[in-house]
Motif scaffolding. Sequence first.
Motif, PDB file in Angstrom:
ATOM      1  N   LEU A  81      23.167-102.372  14.562  1.00  0.00           N
ATOM      2  CA  LEU A  81      23.602-101.264  15.416  1.00  0.00           C
ATOM      3  C   LEU A  81      23.977-100.033  14.599  1.00  0.00           C
ATOM      4  CD1 LEU A  81      25.846-103.247  17.957  1.00  0.00           C
ATOM      5  CD2 LEU A  81      23.610-102.213  18.437  1.00  0.00           C
ATOM      6  N   LEU A  82      24.323-100.277  13.325  1.00  0.00           N
ATOM      7  CA  LEU A  82      24.709 -99.156  12.466  1.00  0.00           C
ATOM      8  C   LEU A  82      23.545 -98.237  12.151  1.00  0.00           C
ATOM      9  CD1 LEU A  82      27.058-101.056  10.017  1.00  0.00           C
ATOM     10  CD2 LEU A  82      27.743 -99.312  11.658  1.00  0.00           C
ATOM     11  N   GLN A  83      22.330 -98.739  12.302  1.00  0.00           N
ATOM     12  CA  GLN A  83      21.172 -97.886  12.037  1.00  0.00           C
ATOM     13  C   GLN A  83      21.171 -96.663  12.951  1.00  0.00           C
ATOM     14  OE1 GLN A  83      17.986-100.714  12.531  1.00  0.00           O
ATOM     15  NE2 GLN A  83      18.013-101.301  10.370  1.00  0.00           N
ATOM     16  N   VAL A  84      21.763 -96.807  14.120  1.00  0.00           N
ATOM     17  CA  VAL A  84      21.843 -95.689  15.069  1.00  0.00           C
ATOM     18  C   VAL A  84      23.206 -95.010  15.017  1.00  0.00           C
ATOM     19  CG1 VAL A  84      21.755 -95.052  17.511  1.00  0.00           C
ATOM     20  CG2 VAL A  84      20.153 -96.766  16.610  1.00  0.00           C
ATOM     21  N   HIS A  85      24.266 -95.813  14.887  1.00  0.00           N
ATOM     22  CA  HIS A  85      25.614 -95.285  15.115  1.00  0.00           C
ATOM     23  C   HIS A  85      26.450 -95.118  13.851  1.00  0.00           C
ATOM     24  CE1 HIS A  85      24.933 -95.716  19.403  1.00  0.00           C
ATOM     25  NE2 HIS A  85      24.587 -96.978  19.226  1.00  0.00           N
ATOM     26  N   ALA A  86      25.885 -95.370  12.673  1.00  0.00           N
ATOM     27  CA  ALA A  86      26.661 -95.250  11.438  1.00  0.00           C
ATOM     28  C   ALA A  86      27.293 -93.867  11.262  1.00  0.00           C
ATOM     29  CB  ALA A  86      25.795 -95.601  10.231  1.00  0.00           C
ATOM     30  N   PRO A  87      26.605 -92.763  11.568  1.00  0.00           N
ATOM     31  CA  PRO A  87      27.241 -91.455  11.368  1.00  0.00           C
ATOM     32  C   PRO A  87      28.556 -91.300  12.141  1.00  0.00           C
ATOM     33  CG  PRO A  87      24.881 -91.188  11.715  1.00  0.00           C
ATOM     34  CD  PRO A  87      25.190 -92.626  11.998  1.00  0.00           C
ATOM     35  N   VAL A  88      28.598 -91.859  13.342  1.00  0.00           N
ATOM     36  CA  VAL A  88      29.829 -91.762  14.135  1.00  0.00           C
ATOM     37  C   VAL A  88      30.956 -92.518  13.442  1.00  0.00           C
ATOM     38  CG1 VAL A  88      30.919 -92.306  16.351  1.00  0.00           C
ATOM     39  CG2 VAL A  88      28.526 -91.546  16.275  1.00  0.00           C
ATOM     40  N   LEU A  89      30.655 -93.735  12.992  1.00  0.00           N
ATOM     41  CA  LEU A  89      31.682 -94.548  12.348  1.00  0.00           C
ATOM     42  C   LEU A  89      32.145 -93.921  11.034  1.00  0.00           C
ATOM     43  CD1 LEU A  89      30.855 -96.553  14.558  1.00  0.00           C
ATOM     44  CD2 LEU A  89      31.118 -98.382  12.878  1.00  0.00           C
ATOM     45  N   PHE A  90      31.219 -93.335  10.295  1.00  0.00           N
ATOM     46  CA  PHE A  90      31.623 -92.684   9.046  1.00  0.00           C
ATOM     47  C   PHE A  90      32.540 -91.500   9.328  1.00  0.00           C
ATOM     48  CE2 PHE A  90      28.008 -94.809   6.844  1.00  0.00           C
ATOM     49  CZ  PHE A  90      28.734 -95.329   5.781  1.00  0.00           C
ATOM     50  N   PRO A 117      21.351 -95.097   3.582  1.00  0.00           N
ATOM     51  CA  PRO A 117      21.062 -93.669   3.819  1.00  0.00           C
ATOM     52  C   PRO A 117      22.299 -92.780   3.867  1.00  0.00           C
ATOM     53  CG  PRO A 117      19.758 -95.058   5.294  1.00  0.00           C
ATOM     54  CD  PRO A 117      20.768 -95.943   4.633  1.00  0.00           C
ATOM     55  N   TYR A 118      23.470 -93.386   3.969  1.00  0.00           N
ATOM     56  CA  TYR A 118      24.700 -92.605   4.152  1.00  0.00           C
ATOM     57  C   TYR A 118      25.555 -92.614   2.892  1.00  0.00           C
ATOM     58  CZ  TYR A 118      23.069 -93.375   8.874  1.00  0.00           C
ATOM     59  OH  TYR A 118      22.279 -93.446   9.996  1.00  0.00           O
ATOM     60  N   VAL A 119      24.889 -92.493   1.731  1.00  0.00           N
ATOM     61  CA  VAL A 119      25.589 -92.532   0.446  1.00  0.00           C
ATOM     62  C   VAL A 119      26.660 -91.450   0.363  1.00  0.00           C
ATOM     63  CG1 VAL A 119      25.280 -92.059  -2.014  1.00  0.00           C
ATOM     64  CG2 VAL A 119      23.766 -93.663  -0.858  1.00  0.00           C
ATOM     65  N   GLU A 120      26.334 -90.243   0.822  1.00  0.00           N
ATOM     66  CA  GLU A 120      27.310 -89.148   0.747  1.00  0.00           C
ATOM     67  C   GLU A 120      28.583 -89.495   1.512  1.00  0.00           C
ATOM     68  OE1 GLU A 120      27.636 -84.375   1.879  1.00  0.00           O
ATOM     69  OE2 GLU A 120      25.724 -85.432   2.048  1.00  0.00           O
ATOM     70  N   GLU A 121      28.422 -90.055   2.710  1.00  0.00           N
ATOM     71  CA  GLU A 121      29.591 -90.434   3.512  1.00  0.00           C
ATOM     72  C   GLU A 121      30.381 -91.566   2.852  1.00  0.00           C
ATOM     73  OE1 GLU A 121      26.588 -89.978   4.598  1.00  0.00           O
ATOM     74  OE2 GLU A 121      26.602 -88.646   6.347  1.00  0.00           O
ATOM     75  N   ILE A 122      29.670 -92.493   2.215  1.00  0.00           N
ATOM     76  CA  ILE A 122      30.354 -93.601   1.541  1.00  0.00           C
ATOM     77  C   ILE A 122      31.195 -93.082   0.382  1.00  0.00           C
ATOM     78  CG2 ILE A 122      29.967 -95.663   0.121  1.00  0.00           C
ATOM     79  CD1 ILE A 122      27.544 -96.242   1.951  1.00  0.00           C
ATOM     80  N   PHE A 123      30.642 -92.163  -0.402  1.00  0.00           N
ATOM     81  CA  PHE A 123      31.413 -91.606  -1.513  1.00  0.00           C
ATOM     82  C   PHE A 123      32.610 -90.804  -0.995  1.00  0.00           C
ATOM     83  CE2 PHE A 123      27.747 -92.559  -4.206  1.00  0.00           C
ATOM     84  CZ  PHE A 123      28.395 -93.017  -5.343  1.00  0.00           C
ATOM     85  N   LYS A 124      32.433 -90.135   0.128  1.00  0.00           N
ATOM     86  CA  LYS A 124      33.568 -89.412   0.715  1.00  0.00           C
ATOM     87  C   LYS A 124      34.658 -90.394   1.131  1.00  0.00           C
ATOM     88  CE  LYS A 124      34.716 -85.994   4.279  1.00  0.00           C
ATOM     89  NZ  LYS A 124      34.200 -85.181   5.405  1.00  0.00           N
ATOM     90  N   ALA A 125      34.240 -91.531   1.694  1.00  0.00           N
ATOM     91  CA  ALA A 125      35.216 -92.551   2.096  1.00  0.00           C
ATOM     92  C   ALA A 125      35.946 -93.109   0.877  1.00  0.00           C
ATOM     93  CB  ALA A 125      34.516 -93.670   2.858  1.00  0.00           C
ATOM     94  N   ILE A 126      35.227 -93.312  -0.216  1.00  0.00           N
ATOM     95  CA  ILE A 126      35.854 -93.814  -1.445  1.00  0.00           C
ATOM     96  C   ILE A 126      36.881 -92.810  -1.947  1.00  0.00           C
ATOM     97  CG2 ILE A 126      35.441 -94.377  -3.862  1.00  0.00           C
ATOM     98  CD1 ILE A 126      32.704 -95.506  -2.966  1.00  0.00           C
ATOM     99  N   LYS A 127      36.508 -91.540  -1.956  1.00  0.00           N
ATOM    100  CA  LYS A 127      37.436 -90.509  -2.436  1.00  0.00           C
ATOM    101  C   LYS A 127      38.645 -90.386  -1.525  1.00  0.00           C
ATOM    102  CE  LYS A 127      35.746 -86.698  -4.148  1.00  0.00           C
ATOM    103  NZ  LYS A 127      34.963 -85.447  -4.325  1.00  0.00           N
ATOM    104  N   ASN A 128      38.461 -90.757  -0.245  1.00  0.00           N
ATOM    105  CA  ASN A 128      39.583 -90.717   0.700  1.00  0.00           C
ATOM    106  C   ASN A 128      40.466 -91.964   0.617  1.00  0.00           C
ATOM    107  OD1 ASN A 128      38.936 -88.217   1.701  1.00  0.00           O
ATOM    108  ND2 ASN A 128      37.776 -88.990   3.453  1.00  0.00           N
ATOM    109  N   GLY A 129      40.131 -92.881  -0.302  1.00  0.00           N
ATOM    110  CA  GLY A 129      41.022 -94.018  -0.523  1.00  0.00           C
ATOM    111  C   GLY A 129      40.437 -95.391  -0.270  1.00  0.00           C
ATOM    112  N   ASN A 130      39.210 -95.485   0.253  1.00  0.00           N
ATOM    113  CA  ASN A 130      38.615 -96.801   0.526  1.00  0.00           C
ATOM    114  C   ASN A 130      37.923 -97.317  -0.737  1.00  0.00           C
ATOM    115  OD1 ASN A 130      37.464 -99.096   1.617  1.00  0.00           O
ATOM    116  ND2 ASN A 130      36.813 -98.076   3.494  1.00  0.00           N
TER     117      ASN A 130
END
Length: 568
Positions: free
Chosen positions: A139-148, A178-191
């Motif tokens: 389901l993340l293939q469609v909705h991952a941007p929302v969750l990020f 495909p959402y590497v940028e969002e993942i790195f942002k999440a890491i920088k935000n503390g995850n």
Amino acid sequence: MFSWVIISVARGWQDRLIRDDDQSLVMSIIESIRSDPASGVAELQRLVESNPSVLVNEISNLLSVSFEFEDQFTSFNILSSVNIVCQSIPQAVDLHFSSIMDALDRLSQMQLRDEDMLGMARVMLMGLVHTKFQMDPSLLQVHAPVLFRLMNAGGSVAGIASAPLTQAVFNSPQVVAPYVEEIFKAIKNGNETLISALVTMYNYNREGFEREYDTLIELYQTNMTYRSTLLSILAEVSKGNGALAVPHLDKFAPALQVMATSSMAVIIFTEAAKVAPEEVAKYVDQMVAAIGFQPHLGYTVPNILGIIGQKVPEMAPVYLEKLWQLSQTVSDEMLPMVLSEMRNLGETNPQLLEPYIQGIRTLEGHDQEHVRDNARAIVDMYEGRTLRTLAMSIEEQNRKIREAVKSTEDLMKYVDENISMLKDFIAEINKKLPTPRKFSTEGRIRKTLILHFVCEGTSPNCLFPEDRPFTTETKDWNKWLKIAFSGIKLGKSLIVPASAGDAVSAVKDAYEAYKEKYDKDFLAYISEPFLTSQEQDSLVNQLREAKFFNIFNYDAQTAHWICTMCTP
């Protein structure tokens, strides 16, 4: 029977009338909310308490209506009613999942705090759907941007949204890559826990990681907990992208001094040396000194010295001297790597080897085969006996054998007398065309060979060890049997089923089992044992089509083909 049919039809009409009445009731409440929000919401809440099932089919309409008001209080009360219905009747979530995600999408794009009404509403809605993502990561293939967006929004909703994303990063990295940028942002935000999963994700989005190289550097400098993991990722990203590493070499230098990180740092310096040798030269003395207390670096640091000496010819004498000094201190296991780099530096100007040639001659009698072979190759090159002059061309070598061989016994004698030449000749061919460990014959009907390739690396994660080889099928049995002849003679290959006797007998038995009446007799066939360059190219193309070169690389230092998991 007739009366039962009448009753059934009557009940069906009755159920339909009830559903129509329910829908009319809900629609009237929605209109009431639009005209008089306070009164309409109160009416909705009473219906939720008394008969929530009436609202199940209208959840999507309610979600849509909730965003028609500037007043967050009204919107919150409608969304809260939706939440209560979905919690009471879980199948409502499945029925209206897309609409709930659309609502979360709108909420994720608003600047909200936990204490805001809509901030609380997005926590409620996220709580309804997060388990569905954990059960079905696709389901993340469609909705991952929302969750990020929700995860990077911070607050209570971030924790709920991060759970399925974190699970997917570890278990289904291809879905979220495909959402590497969002993942790195999440890491920088503390995850920070996401860092340990980045290694597996890299292969699914290499370009994305290359764009985030500076972010990786920033994390590497500031995050001590995951520093080793980040360095391993930087080493992977640097492969083939040495230019990315060059501005940051000073940051990697301290890692050379630590056993747990030095090998990864050397990989980065190796890649950087290919594009900026002068910059890497500043750190060579540190790397050579590190071999003294980290002997394993003796396998890889010589390659950096060789690269710099080749890339900057005027520095070749300096780096030959460094390599020679290194040859006096490294173990016998590492000595072939040092000699190989000395040979590489001497190829363009063999006279540079003059100060060291007497010492290299003494290694021709060394106990270890690889040391002897490398020493002999350097001496041959220095004295003008290059592979070209020693083995002539492939065509000329075949001609010499053809003229000398009048029987299989002649062939065995010739090969035994020229085994050193054969080894050098085959080693050169092996750089282009790998030799299978095993050849399985498939008999007269299919007339195919199964080629078994084994990785000669040492990683515990090796993809193709001895007991689990990479296999591919070929119908070019007559060409591959010539490869088998050389491989068997050098003890590198075998044919299954096995034949009694030596390499000639083994290949002869297989050839006789395959050949047709129009094929050459065996002696004529094997008297030209080396494939022409064109024939070699055709076999290389076969392996390319079988994806062999996607997972195997030739390691010049060890002269072996090794899998990607064992590549240093």
